[in-house]
Enzyme design. Structure first.
Site, PDB file in Angstrom:
ATOM      1  N   ASN A   1       0.873  -1.178   0.000  1.00 11.34           N
ATOM      2  CA  ASN A   1       0.000   0.000   0.000  1.00 11.34           C
ATOM      3  C   ASN A   1       0.912   1.230   0.000  1.00 11.34           C
ATOM      4  O   ASN A   1       1.527   1.535   1.021  1.00 11.34           O
ATOM      5  CB  ASN A   1      -0.886  -0.043   1.255  1.00 11.34           C
TER       6      ASN A   1
ATOM      7  N   LYS B   1       0.109   4.293  -0.242  1.00  9.97           N
ATOM      8  CA  LYS B   1      -0.493   5.499   0.364  1.00  9.97           C
ATOM      9  C   LYS B   1      -0.227   6.704  -0.544  1.00  9.97           C
ATOM     10  O   LYS B   1      -0.226   6.554  -1.758  1.00  9.97           O
ATOM     11  CB  LYS B   1       0.038   5.676   1.789  1.00  9.97           C
TER      12      LYS B   1
ATOM     13  N   HIS C   1      -9.233   1.207   5.421  1.00  6.66           N
ATOM     14  CA  HIS C   1      -7.922   1.404   6.065  1.00  6.66           C
ATOM     15  C   HIS C   1      -8.096   2.381   7.225  1.00  6.66           C
ATOM     16  O   HIS C   1      -8.891   3.317   7.152  1.00  6.66           O
ATOM     17  CB  HIS C   1      -6.918   1.947   5.050  1.00  6.66           C
TER      18      HIS C   1
ATOM     19  N   GLU D   1      -6.420   4.759   8.185  1.00  4.97           N
ATOM     20  CA  GLU D   1      -6.206   6.179   7.839  1.00  4.97           C
ATOM     21  C   GLU D   1      -7.452   6.770   7.195  1.00  4.97           C
ATOM     22  O   GLU D   1      -7.719   7.971   7.321  1.00  4.97           O
ATOM     23  CB  GLU D   1      -4.965   6.308   6.938  1.00  4.97           C
TER      24      GLU D   1
ATOM     25  N   GLU E   1      -4.993  -4.973  10.802  1.00  2.00           N
ATOM     26  CA  GLU E   1      -3.976  -3.943  10.959  1.00  2.00           C
ATOM     27  C   GLU E   1      -4.188  -3.207  12.282  1.00  2.00           C
ATOM     28  O   GLU E   1      -5.000  -2.267  12.340  1.00  2.00           O
ATOM     29  CB  GLU E   1      -4.065  -2.936   9.813  1.00  2.00           C
TER      30      GLU E   1
ATOM     31  N   GLY F   1       3.041   2.106  10.743  1.00  2.00           N
ATOM     32  CA  GLY F   1       4.035   3.163  10.581  1.00  2.00           C
ATOM     33  C   GLY F   1       4.817   3.487  11.850  1.00  2.00           C
ATOM     34  O   GLY F   1       5.510   4.494  11.916  1.00  2.00           O
TER      35      GLY F   1
ATOM     36  N   SER G   1       3.759  -2.277  10.197  1.00  3.49           N
ATOM     37  CA  SER G   1       5.216  -2.369  10.397  1.00  3.49           C
ATOM     38  C   SER G   1       5.819  -3.701   9.956  1.00  3.49           C
ATOM     39  O   SER G   1       6.780  -4.176  10.560  1.00  3.49           O
ATOM     40  CB  SER G   1       5.583  -2.059  11.852  1.00  3.49           C
TER      41      SER G   1
HETATM   42  P1  PGA Z   1       3.212   0.226   7.529  1.00  3.39           P
HETATM   43  O1  PGA Z   1       1.728   0.446   7.015  1.00  3.39           O
HETATM   44  O2  PGA Z   1       3.704  -1.055   6.925  1.00  3.39           O
HETATM   45  O3  PGA Z   1       3.970   1.425   7.044  1.00  3.39           O
HETATM   46  O4  PGA Z   1       3.143   0.135   9.025  1.00  3.39           O
HETATM   47  C1  PGA Z   1       0.859  -0.630   6.872  1.00  3.39           C
HETATM   48  C2  PGA Z   1      -0.475  -0.168   6.326  1.00  3.39           C
HETATM   49  O5  PGA Z   1      -0.945   0.899   6.719  1.00  3.39           O
HETATM   50  O6  PGA Z   1      -1.067  -0.865   5.492  1.00  3.39           O
END
Ligand code: PGA
Length: 252
Positions: free
Chosen positions: A12, A14, A100, A102, A170, A176, A214
């Site tokens: 992803n 983003k 997601h 976010e 997640e 992140g 992560s």
């Molecule tokens: P990350 O994000 O691997 O940077 O922690 C995962 C995600 O949001 O899908």
């Protein structure tokens, strides 16, 4: 390790990626899959919407699939800045992430909205990757499994089956941050999800359950052998093929 589904390693991106560098990364990824020969897992990149058409064209007839990061629940209309599932499919993409954290946080999306988005993705012939996960406060107060149950109950549309739906666990606090749950915690949540989707997703045993948050080269091997983990949804470590490839190889 028990695994009944073909694993999926999804990146992803983003809001990252401009045209030239992105195509370079994608071409390298495709080259790596070609050098591997028969891949034992599916590989997906979800770039920003601006790159969908170019990247889908560049990866046509390769082992790499392309997906959207979100879609609107409606097919068309007065929704400034949004894109529909059909538009994503028309670009040549085959997957779409919905729900997601976010999106849930930045755009206030509820489970009901996510359910409609997943249905829109299905209607456009896309595979919906429905994301669920608890916040740190929810984990610390022992509510993780309840939160996941409620999100699953609210965001899976009726027509869902193992072919058109993937679930991504997640934990919000792991995205992140460099923090990951322990393998035992991941195992417990994935077992719970497997149980909860029975009766909600057709052929639930073969439905892919991804872990995200992560994931990186240094922890992928450990995470990908956990029961009921059928792949990963990777953010930061998917932007560069050199970082992403070892994660792909942990499953393929
Ligand atoms: P990350 O994000 O691997 O940077 O922690 C995962 C995600 O949001 O899908």
């Amino acid at each position: 390790m028990t695994r009944t589904a073909r694993p999926l390693i999804a990146g992803n991106w983003k809001m990252n990626g401009l045209y030239s560098d992105s195509l370079t990364e994608l071409r390298q990824l495709i080259k790596n899959t070609e050098a591997t020969g028969t891949m034992a897992c599916d590989v997906l990149i979800c770039p920003p919407a601006t790159l969908l058409r170019e990247m889908a064209a560049a990866s046509k007839n390769t082992a790499v699939d392309i997906g959207g990061q979100d879609c609107h629940a409606n097919g068309k209309g007065a929704h400034t800045g949004d894109i529909s599932a059909q538009m994503i499919a028309e670009c040549g993409a085959t997957y779409c992430i919905v729900g997601h954290s976010e999106r849930r946080t930045d755009h206030g999306e509820s489970d009901a909205v996510i359910k409609d988005k997943a249905a829109a993705a299905h209607g456009a012939g896309l595979i919906a990757i429905i994301c669920v996960g608890e916040t740190l406060a929810e984990r610390e107060s022992g509510k993780t499994l309840d939160v996941i149950s409620a999100q699953l109950a609210g965001s899976i549309p009726v027509e869902s089956n193992s072919d058109n739906t993937v679930i991504a666990y997640e934990p919000v606090w792991a995205i992140g941050t460099g923090k990951t749950p322990t393998p035992d915690d991941v195992k417990a949540v994935h077992a719970h999800i497997r149980q909860e989707i029975s009766g909600r997703i057709g052929n639930s045993d073969a439905t892919r359950l991804l872990y995200g948050g992560s994931v990186k080269a240094s922890n992928a091997d450990e995470l990908m052998v956990i029961d009921n983990v059928d792949g990963a949804l990777v953010g930061g470590a998917s932007l560069k093929t050199d970082d992403f490839w070892p994660i792909v190889r942990s499953c393929c």
